[in-house]
Design an enzyme around this catalytic site. Structure first.
Site, short mmCIF file in Angstrom:
data_model
loop_
_atom_site.label_atom_id
_atom_site.label_comp_id
_atom_site.label_asym_id
_atom_site.label_seq_id
_atom_site.Cartn_x
_atom_site.Cartn_y
_atom_site.Cartn_z
N HIS A 82 34.35 74.93 -66.52
CA HIS A 82 33.38 73.96 -66.03
C HIS A 82 32.33 73.70 -67.11
O HIS A 82 31.90 74.62 -67.79
CB HIS A 82 32.68 74.47 -64.76
CG HIS A 82 31.78 73.44 -64.15
ND1 HIS A 82 32.24 72.51 -63.23
CD2 HIS A 82 30.46 73.17 -64.33
CE1 HIS A 82 31.24 71.73 -62.87
NE2 HIS A 82 30.15 72.10 -63.53
N ASP A 161 27.17 71.56 -50.91
CA ASP A 161 26.95 71.23 -52.31
C ASP A 161 27.28 69.77 -52.60
O ASP A 161 26.59 69.11 -53.37
CB ASP A 161 27.79 72.13 -53.22
CG ASP A 161 27.72 71.69 -54.66
OD1 ASP A 161 26.64 71.79 -55.27
OD2 ASP A 161 28.74 71.18 -55.18
N ARG A 168 20.72 65.07 -55.65
CA ARG A 168 20.06 65.45 -56.90
C ARG A 168 20.18 64.36 -57.95
O ARG A 168 19.26 64.12 -58.74
CB ARG A 168 20.68 66.75 -57.46
CG ARG A 168 20.31 68.00 -56.67
CD ARG A 168 21.22 69.15 -57.05
NE ARG A 168 21.19 69.43 -58.48
CZ ARG A 168 22.22 69.91 -59.17
NH1 ARG A 168 23.38 70.15 -58.56
NH2 ARG A 168 22.11 70.14 -60.45
N SER A 183 25.26 75.13 -57.48
CA SER A 183 26.23 74.05 -57.35
C SER A 183 27.55 74.42 -58.02
O SER A 183 28.63 74.29 -57.43
CB SER A 183 25.67 72.77 -57.96
OG SER A 183 26.63 71.73 -57.93
N LYS A 187 31.30 76.15 -55.91
CA LYS A 187 32.61 75.50 -55.99
C LYS A 187 33.64 76.39 -56.68
O LYS A 187 34.79 76.47 -56.26
CB LYS A 187 32.49 74.16 -56.73
CG LYS A 187 31.68 73.11 -56.01
CD LYS A 187 31.83 71.75 -56.64
CE LYS A 187 31.14 71.63 -57.98
NZ LYS A 187 29.69 71.52 -57.89
#
Length: 437
Positions: A82, A161, A168, A183, A187
């Site tokens: 990520h 989220d 956001r 966040s 996930k």
């Protein structure tokens, strides 16, 4: 529970109890707490932060707000990567099929554009027909047959989220360390992983421009994952200039496909190999990071990752023309070259200006419900440190209208600076690693 009282407590710097925080968040999911109230709470968190206990509560409530993925029958270590977001960051599109080709199972759950940074989902959806909103059953089927799959956050996975992420984006609360941590990790913990590699961007084009803040975020995410038994490593990488030559959804996919074909910008290939090596190490497929880097580079050069990407695109409903120069991706109807008005050295390319510059051209969002034009963006012809003469092309604007070309040209004139000497030295592509104990 009275939402405004909890918002005021956080605004004034007090920590919320688990019951208070959980009540507020679940109230938002039920509709008892409105977007306006949650936006105020997010702003309070932005300024006041969360302590360790509150962060753990937030991650846990986000994770438990939905389901977790089942492992399915796909063979191999289950590893994901990520990125915290950067301008021109198309690494995931290359890395998912590369890691699958290296023997990993990659259940990649990505996001949409956030602030000035592009989103992997928006980039993938510039591929004609490509579906990122597939069912979890179909997702697992693709994982078993292809070795990787790339989807957006579903209704089932961390729905809290998903809603906060969109809020956001339009309330200027993106660069909050605890909100970013919760966040991402909620996930990733829902993906039932064996290993996770985090690419934490640092520099003027990142959400965190200071290395100290990026290091703090990396440590927080690594700590959350390790506390739950997940092998997590974070890499701090440069975002003081765009990654690669292209900024804009379809343009970035085109560059990613070129990278899978062994071409494209050197920096992109090097970062892909670095992160691929980290993933292989996390998966236990190699003994050292250097061995992982070499293996990733060799697999990328071998062409197998490109073929696997072909299979992924087809499995998720997409169509690409791999024999075409533009790969069959949508192309802007108009272009305009911006040239140097003097000779000298390209001393600066401001990634944040380019990221925000795509938005008024239709390539990003100012509202949650806004569609994106995948065709628009910028194609850089120079890099920081290049010597140019007056009249040399600096970049090309890809637009859908004359107004786009005008807006894009103004953005480039401000973002790309030519001077007599180089300014600050560019950051090294990879600054450091953060590994938990």
């Amino acid at each position: 529970m009275i939402p405004q009282q909890l918002i005021a407590r956080k605004r004034d710097g007090y920590a919320l109890s688990r019951q208070e925080l959980e009540g507020l968040l679940k109230g938002y999911l039920r509709g008892d707490v409105g977007d306006d109230q949650m936006a105020a709470f997010l702003m309070a968190v932005f300024f006041r932060g969360l302590d360790d206990s509150e962060l753990e509560m937030l991650v846990d409530v986000m994770l438990r707000s939905g389901d977790v993925l089942v492992r399915g029958r796909a063979a191999g270590p289950r590893v994901d990567k990520h990125s915290t977001g950067g301008v021109g960051d198309k690494v995931s599109i290359v890395l998912a099929p590369l890691a699958a080709e290296m023997g990993m199972v990659v259940p990649m759950m990505s996001g949409r554009s956030l602030g000035h940074t592009g989103g992997t989902l928006d980039k993938l959806e510039s591929i004609p027909g490509f579906r990122t909103d597939i069912s979890l059953e179909r997702f697992n089927t693709i994982l078993e047959s292809v070795g990787c799959a790339m989807i957006g956050q579903t209704e089932e996975i961390a729905p809290l989220d998903r809603r906060l992420y969109a809020l956001r984006d339009v309330t200027a609360t993106v660069p909050s360390l605890p909100l970013i941590t919760a966040s991402i990790m909620s996930k990733k913990l829902a993906e039932c992983l064996d290993g996770l590699v985090l690419d934490v961007k640092v520099g003027s084009g990142a959400f965190l421009s200071r290395i100290e803040d990026a290091r703090k975020l990396a440590r927080a995410m690594v700590g959350v994952g390790r506390a739950r038994g997940l092998a997590v490593t974070a890499v701090l990488s440069a975002m003081d200039r765009p990654l690669g030559h292209s900024v804009g959804n379809a343009l970035e996919v085109r560059e990613a496909v070129a990278c899978l074909a062994g071409e494209g910008p050197d920096e992109l290939r090097h970062l892909v190999a670095e992160l691929g090596g980290e993933m292989a190490l996390s998966a236990g497929l190699v003994l050292t990071l250097e061995e992982g880097r070499r293996r990733a580079a060799d697999v990328l050069a071998g062409g197998g990752a490109l073929e696997r990407f072909r299979r992924l695109v087809k499995a998720q409903g997409g169509t690409l023309g791999f024999s075409q120069d533009d790969f069959g991706l949508p192309v802007a109807p108009m272009t305009r070259a911006v040239t140097a008005n003097r000779g000298g050295i390209v001393s600066r390319i401001d990634p944040r200006a380019l990221g925000y510059g795509v938005i008024p051209m239709g390539g990003g969002r100012t509202r949650q419900d806004q569609d994106i034009d995948p065709r628009v963006g910028f194609e850089l012809c120079t890099r920081v440190g290049d010597q140019v003469s007056r009249g040399d092309p600096l970049a090309i604007v890809h637009g859908a209208s004359p107004d786009d070309l005008f807006v894009g040209a103004r953005v480039l004139e401000d973002a790309v600076e030519v001077a007599d000497r180089l300014g600050d030295d560019p950051l090294p592509l990879v600054l450091e690693r953060v590994v938990g104990g």
